[in-house]
Write a protein that holds these residues in place. Structure first.
Motif, PDB file in Angstrom:
ATOM      1  N   LEU A   8      56.561  40.457  28.448  1.00 26.27           N
ATOM      2  CA  LEU A   8      57.659  41.050  28.477  1.00 26.27           C
ATOM      3  C   LEU A   8      57.737  41.739  29.824  1.00 26.27           C
ATOM      4  CD1 LEU A   8      58.770  42.098  25.030  1.00 26.27           C
ATOM      5  CD2 LEU A   8      59.570  40.039  26.158  1.00 26.27           C
ATOM      6  N   GLN A   9      56.593  42.219  30.565  1.00 25.27           N
ATOM      7  CA  GLN A   9      56.423  43.099  31.692  1.00 25.27           C
ATOM      8  C   GLN A   9      56.921  42.313  32.874  1.00 25.27           C
ATOM      9  OE1 GLN A   9      54.970  46.409  31.022  1.00 25.27           O
ATOM     10  NE2 GLN A   9      55.172  45.726  28.939  1.00 25.27           N
TER      11      GLN A   9
ATOM     12  N   THR B 245      59.249  40.976  33.937  1.00 26.56           N
ATOM     13  CA  THR B 245      60.684  40.374  34.310  1.00 26.56           C
ATOM     14  C   THR B 245      61.159  41.461  35.378  1.00 26.56           C
ATOM     15  OG1 THR B 245      61.434  41.971  32.281  1.00 26.56           O
ATOM     16  CG2 THR B 245      61.300  39.610  31.898  1.00 26.56           C
TER      17      THR B 245
ATOM     18  N   LEU C 194      60.466  33.451  29.492  1.00 23.39           N
ATOM     19  CA  LEU C 194      61.107  34.142  28.716  1.00 23.39           C
ATOM     20  C   LEU C 194      61.557  33.233  27.465  1.00 23.39           C
ATOM     21  CD1 LEU C 194      63.547  36.651  30.577  1.00 23.39           C
ATOM     22  CD2 LEU C 194      61.988  37.300  28.901  1.00 23.39           C
TER      23      LEU C 194
ATOM     24  N   GLN D  13      63.825  42.787  22.646  1.00 28.82           N
ATOM     25  CA  GLN D  13      63.217  43.137  23.713  1.00 28.82           C
ATOM     26  C   GLN D  13      63.431  42.101  24.629  1.00 28.82           C
ATOM     27  OE1 GLN D  13      61.895  46.201  25.101  1.00 28.82           O
ATOM     28  NE2 GLN D  13      61.898  44.887  26.831  1.00 28.82           N
ATOM     29  N   LEU D  14      62.966  40.969  24.195  1.00 30.91           N
ATOM     30  CA  LEU D  14      63.389  39.605  24.936  1.00 30.91           C
ATOM     31  C   LEU D  14      64.436  39.301  25.263  1.00 30.91           C
ATOM     32  CD1 LEU D  14      60.891  37.121  23.028  1.00 30.91           C
ATOM     33  CD2 LEU D  14      60.887  37.439  25.402  1.00 30.91           C
TER      34      LEU D  14
ATOM     35  N   GLU E 154      67.054  41.450  25.590  1.00 29.58           N
ATOM     36  CA  GLU E 154      67.311  42.699  26.684  1.00 29.58           C
ATOM     37  C   GLU E 154      66.995  42.029  28.076  1.00 29.58           C
ATOM     38  OE1 GLU E 154      66.485  47.083  27.146  1.00 29.58           O
ATOM     39  OE2 GLU E 154      67.181  46.523  25.084  1.00 29.58           O
ATOM     40  N   ASP E 155      65.897  41.654  27.985  1.00 30.12           N
ATOM     41  CA  ASP E 155      65.250  41.033  29.307  1.00 30.12           C
ATOM     42  C   ASP E 155      66.200  39.810  29.867  1.00 30.12           C
ATOM     43  OD1 ASP E 155      63.396  43.042  29.254  1.00 30.12           O
ATOM     44  OD2 ASP E 155      61.592  41.462  28.928  1.00 30.12           O
TER      45      ASP E 155
ATOM     46  N   GLN F  73      69.271  41.478  31.232  1.00 28.93           N
ATOM     47  CA  GLN F  73      69.325  42.168  32.151  1.00 28.93           C
ATOM     48  C   GLN F  73      69.408  41.336  33.467  1.00 28.93           C
ATOM     49  OE1 GLN F  73      65.804  44.706  32.602  1.00 28.93           O
ATOM     50  NE2 GLN F  73      66.958  46.499  31.626  1.00 28.93           N
ATOM     51  N   HIS F  74      68.622  40.097  33.532  1.00 25.88           N
ATOM     52  CA  HIS F  74      68.390  39.372  34.643  1.00 25.88           C
ATOM     53  C   HIS F  74      69.584  38.451  34.815  1.00 25.88           C
ATOM     54  CE1 HIS F  74      64.826  38.846  36.675  1.00 25.88           C
ATOM     55  NE2 HIS F  74      64.396  39.784  35.832  1.00 25.88           N
TER      56      HIS F  74
END
Ligand SMILES: Nc1nc2c(ncn2[C@@H]2O[C@H](COP(=O)(O)OP(=O)(O)O)[C@@H](O)[C@H]2O)c(=O)[nH]1
Ligand SMILES: [Mg+2]
Length: 655
Positions: A56-57, A59, A73, A639-640, A642-643, A646-647
């Motif tokens: 997850l980091q 991204t 992802l 969390q995934l 959200e990533d 965000q993108h």
């Protein structure tokens, strides 16, 4: 009726899609089983939470790597979703399908415009050789799809795709000659060979980016069906090159066509071909004129860029490796524009759409996970009460669905009646026009019915091709609008079921962002219809020759009338029947899709809760660890998601 006081058991078993508790459990897969049952079919299970966290980091924002990051992802999300429970494997599959589409990056770019504008020549210049037939007379109504391949290869598809022939070619000439046998009017007049589509594989570098270039038949030719064929083809295009040329710069037909195209294709680039005919000052004048027409009549921004090219000279330059001339021909500008677009915009457009869809899939999983966790934590009697309330909502929803289906049926009948009305109007119009034609011909040719028959033969195909095109276009629009209204109501119904579940179990609810459109299937779009024009000549009566002119004329006119009557009936049937079949098919497929979507939504929502309920009743010892596991999955998935957002979501680029 007070449903709230009833137990779940007393819910009426109304329809298949209305899930009874046992059925829900069965549909949802297993009632949330042991953590890792032996030999289960999960694909690529996650080895541990640490790995997911680490992945997850990666991204970090930045568009250059967005597709790669998105791919990772999607991959992580799919593995995680699979590992939660076998019931979620279909969601994992959805995510993997999205990943495949992302990796495939297939994109349809069509070259559109009036016939003889130089579309095929332009494509040849891009391919670097005379691969596609170029002609001074219009080609038949068959689009050619050109995609990347390591050698030149053609596939010609006939009819509905049941039969095809293939051929590999060593060079451009061989390819061109082979294609010419099928797509030129000389070799295949009025497409009597029944070719429906031609596919070409070609090693040209421009195709390597995953674009499929499409050569189209062209609008406004003497072959009227070409216009309709091109119009029908638009839904398959992701972007287009619209080609005009100086002779004359732009016509009424093109303007009308362009208005239609613009509302349906995301990106359209404009090209002025055959620029070699023009002096610099003439070119500037024509470009200015075109910009004004585009602005005033089509409503396009005044600073629209129109690239002037000489594709003929560009092709020669390509073949001789003459970079200077390639640039001067304007072809380099087109190549750069396309390459830039394909490299940047195309990818981000596709990535954005895919990220949104992935987020929706994850949203579904999250909703179910949260429902499960809540259900597992809730006191049993409280859980039963809420299940009951949800059951009541489903009974109501089922009633709504029944009435929706009734309305759908009514709408279908209404549309069919409208079609009959239009067919009748068409009959009247055709009879009137054909009578005029026949009468004129009779008078000009000494009452010769053969001449009248030939005159009819000349007008009939054009008349009906045009009418069929107009009718099916108008009809398609109406069917689409009608079905869209139903789709919106079904979406609202699904949404309300999910919302009720979320509210009852105190979990956050996010409405689905990107709803899949129901595509209304079209008939194959370049079918050449056969328009009956001859019914054999009714002979003159034996005495006719001896009768006075007035009597002979009225007898000849009557004979022609009878013939026209039959011709009109047959030809209108040729229009009415396929339209009606298409209508019925659209409604039937739509009704089925509607049911399937509702059933899916209901079984997913209820499944999670029901499964938890069953588990609570049976073995309470494992509940705690199961709850903890699901909570862990939930937060990883959050969390995934959200990533993903965000993108692709949070940067404000909707639509
Ligand atoms: N002078 C000149 N003629 C061209 C150019 N492009 C096409 N043509 C000619 O225009 C005619 C029609 O071209 P074609 O590519 O078949 O047009 P399409 O029907 O739009 O595909 C052919 O005779 C071509 O040789 C060009 O850039 N310059
Ligand atoms: Mg052409």
């Amino acid at each position: 009726m007070d449903y709230a006081t009833r137990g779940m058991e007393s819910l009426p078993k109304r329809r298949d899609w209305l899930m009874t508790p046992t059925k829900i459990v069965a549909l949802a897969g297993a009632p949330l089983p042991k953590m890792h049952p032996p030999g289960h079919i999960w694909r690529r299970p996650v080895e541990g939470a640490e790995r997911t966290q680490r992945n997850l980091q990666v991204t970090a924002p930045g568009k250059a790597t967005s597709a790669a990051v998105l791919a990772r992802l999607l991959n992580d999300a799919a593995s995680l979703v699979d590992s939660i429970s076998p019931a979620f494997v279909p969601h994992g599959d959805s995510l993997r399908n999205l990943l495949e589409r992302l990796r495939d990056q297939r994109f349809h770019l069509a070259v559109l415009g009036q016939f003889k504008r130089g579309k095929s020549t332009l494509l040849n210049a891009l391919l670097g050789e005379e691969a596609l037939p170029v002609s001074v007379i219009p080609l038949t109504a068959i689009p050619t799809f050109v995609r990347a391949g390591d050698r030149r290869h053609v596939r010609v598809i006939f009819g509905n795709g049941n039969s095809s022939i293939e051929r590999s070619a060593d060079d451009a000439q061989e390819l061109n000659e082979f294609l010419a046998q099928y797509v030129t009017e000389e070799a295949n007049p009025e497409n009597r060979l029944g070719v429906s589509q031609v596919e070409v594989l070609h090693p040209a570098p421009i195709l390597q980016a995953g674009v499929v270039l499409i050569d189209t038949p062209g609008i406004g030719s003497t072959h009227r069906h070409n216009t309709e064929a091109t119009l029908n083809f638009i839904p398959q295009c992701d972007a287009a090159l619209f080609v005009v040329s100086p002779d004359p710069p732009i016509t009424e037909v093109e303007i009308e066509f362009l208005k239609d195209v613009r509302s349906r294709i995301g990106r359209v680039f404009y090209v002025l071909s055959k620029a070699d005919y023009l002096t610099d000052s003439d070119r500037a004048k024509i470009l200015e004129f075109l910009r004004r027409v585009l602005r005033e009549q089509v409503g396009i921004d005044s600073d629209v860029s129109i690239i002037p090219v000489s594709a003929g000279s560009g092709l020669a330059a390509r073949q001789n490796g003459d970079q200077d001339r390639w640039a001067k021909s304007g072809m380099r500008d087109i190549e750069t524009l396309l390459t830039d677009f394909l490299v940047h915009d195309k990818e981000s457009a596709l990535a954005e759409a895919i990220a949104r869809k992935a987020s929706d899939v994850i949203g579904d999983v999250l909703l179910e996970l949260r429902l499960s966790v809540q259900s597992l934590k809730m006191p049993l009697d409280e859980l039963e009460k809420r299940l009951d309330l949800l059951g009541n909502r489903l009974v109501e929803a089922d009633l709504q669905r029944t009435s929706e289906k009734d309305t759908l049926e009514g709408d279908q009948k209404r549309m069919a009646a409208l079609l009959e009305e239009q067919a009748e109007q068409l009959r009247r119009k055709a009879k009137w026009q054909f009578s005029q034609v026949a009468q004129d011909a009779l008078e000009k040719n000494h009452l010769n019915t053969d001449a009248a028959q030939s005159a009819l033969a000349e007008v009939i195909p054009g008349f009906f091709e045009h009418e069929l095109g107009a009718m099916s276009m108008a009809f398609e629009g109406q069917v689409r609008d009608t079905l869209n209204r139903h789709r919106q109501r079904t979406d609202a119904l699904i949404e309300s079921i999910r919302r009720t579940a979320a509210e009852l179990f105190d979990i956050p609810y996010q409405p689905i962002a990107s709803k899949e459109e129901f595509e209304i299937k079209r008939q194959p779009y370049w079918v050449t219809h056969h328009w009956p024009i001859s019914l054999g000549v009714l002979p003159e009566g034996f005495w006719d020759r001896l009768l006075p002119y007035g009597m002979r004329k009225s007898r000849a006119v009557r004979r022609m009338r009878e013939r026209i009557e039959v011709l009109v009936a047959e030809n209108v049937e040729n229009v009415r029947w396929p339209t009606l079949q298409n209508l019925i098919k659209s409604f039937r497929e739509f009704g089925n899709a509607l049911d399937a979507r509702l059933e899916e939504a209901v079984s997913a929502t209820m499944g999670a809760i029901e499964a938890a309920y069953e588990r609570r009743k049976s073995e309470s010892a494992a509940v705690e660890s199961e709850t903890a596991r699901l909570e862990r999955s939930t937060s990883e998935l959050e969390q995934l998601d959200e990533d993903l957002r965000q993108h692709y979501g949070a940067n404000g680029q909707g639509g």
